[in-house]
Design an enzyme around this catalytic site. Structure first.
Site, PDB file in Angstrom:
ATOM      1  N   HIS A  25      28.799  97.186  11.370  1.00 56.17           N
ATOM      2  CA  HIS A  25      28.678  96.914  10.113  1.00 56.17           C
ATOM      3  C   HIS A  25      28.143  95.471   9.913  1.00 56.17           C
ATOM      4  O   HIS A  25      28.074  94.860   8.806  1.00 56.17           O
ATOM      5  CB  HIS A  25      29.936  96.852   9.554  1.00 56.17           C
ATOM      6  CG  HIS A  25      30.686  98.139   9.327  1.00 56.17           C
ATOM      7  ND1 HIS A  25      32.044  98.493   9.590  1.00 56.17           N
ATOM      8  CD2 HIS A  25      30.146  99.449   9.167  1.00 56.17           C
ATOM      9  CE1 HIS A  25      32.346  99.949   9.410  1.00 56.17           C
ATOM     10  NE2 HIS A  25      31.138 100.347   9.378  1.00 56.17           N
ATOM     11  N   CYS A  57      11.811  81.914   0.535  1.00 55.46           N
ATOM     12  CA  CYS A  57      10.885  82.509  -0.705  1.00 55.46           C
ATOM     13  C   CYS A  57      11.166  81.853  -1.872  1.00 55.46           C
ATOM     14  O   CYS A  57      10.138  81.798  -2.876  1.00 55.46           O
ATOM     15  CB  CYS A  57      10.912  84.249  -0.687  1.00 55.46           C
ATOM     16  SG  CYS A  57      12.435  84.608  -1.232  1.00 55.46           S
TER      17      CYS A  57
END
Length: 292
Positions: free
Chosen positions: A136, A198
């Protein structure tokens, strides 16, 4: 072909209420020396990380946030990261416990084909296990959902504190997987930083949320390791989540013997050749000591 669980169950299952004998687990490992190990939250409770389920396998805490809610609702993200700001104090400093150390030793003795963990805490790696797949994902890494950049969760912690100084001193009860019970507050003022790479991406823990698919390459690698294994050992998992249970079901279908150490009921109780209902850290440690 390995013996079927049905052939082993009659004299291997722990008697109801009877004493737990770690020597039985040591015997199972000797008979099936290359194991596919599947671990769950019970391995990490001794490290201060709470689990989700009770002895009957039922939710004892609110269900975790879903992928759909996290991605689609700003309010959900604010609530998640506010709680994570507090919960990281425990998760970020957790240390391996007896179960993690015993399984690392089991690997060093040559008995582990793969350790597939449903946990996201990274404590198996910290204990020294190297044949590990984090089914996970890992909570100690944060992913930008726009540019795919990754960053350490510890680095984001400082950015969260800097952007939300009034929240940094709050106290709350620790919850599973780096969460905290911080409810009854107005989360609308909580500032969630954007991706530093970003400048616009949504940041998400690099873990598989409920409602999100496990990456196919992890599932494929686990299935291949399962086929190479002589048997399966489940440690500290109720197997109520299908993403982990499917590997036990596949082993049973292939007539691979399965042993489990878990306190309480599991989804696969009818499939085990051996089940020890006991403390996972103590039982694994004693069994591995017998092998050493």
């Amino acid at each position: 072909m390995p013996e079927s669980p049905a052939l082993l169950r009659a004299d291997a299952m722990q008697a109801d209420g009877g004493p737990v004998d770690p020597a039985r687990l040591a015997e199972f490992i000797r008979a099936h020396p290359r194991l596919f190990v599947l671990t769950g939250a019970g391995c990490s409770t001794a490290s201060g990380i709470p689990d989700y389920r009770d002895a009957d396998g039922q939710w004892k805490r609110p269900q975790p946030v879903t992928f759909q809610a996290f991605m689609g609702e700003e309010a959900t993200r604010q609530r998640y990261w506010a709680r994570s700001l507090i919960g990281w104090r425990v998760m970020g400093h957790a240390q391996p416990g007896a179960a993690h150390r015993a399984l690392a030793r089991l690997e060093a003795l040559g008995h582990v084909e793969m350790l597939l963990t449903q946990n996201v805490d990274g404590l198996h790696d910290a204990a020294g296990s190297r044949r590990t797949v984090d089914l996970h994902g890992r909570i100690d890494t944060v992913r930008c959902m726009h540019c795919e950049a990754r960053m350490p969760r510890a680095e984001l912690q400082q950015r969260l504190v800097d952007a939300n100084p009034a929240w940094a001193h709050l106290q709350a009860e620790t919850a599973p997987d780096g969460d905290a019970y911080l409810d009854g507050l107005d989360f609308s003022t909580f500032v969630v930083p954007d991706c530093p790479a970003c400048g616009q991406g949504l940041l998400k823990p690099d873990v598989v949320f409920f409602g999100e698919n496990v990456p196919r390459e992890r599932v494929a690698a686990a299935r291949e390791a399962l086929q190479r294994s002589a048997g399966v050992l489940v440690a500290g998992s109720s197997l109520m989540v299908y993403s982990g249970f499917r590997f036990v079901q596949a082993a049973a279908d292939a007539q691979q013997p399965i042993a489990a150490v878990n306190q309480g009921r599991t989804r696969a109780d009818g499939l085990f050749a051996l089940k020890l209902q006991s403390d996972v850290g103590r039982t694994l440690s004693e069994a591995v000591a017998l092998l050493g």
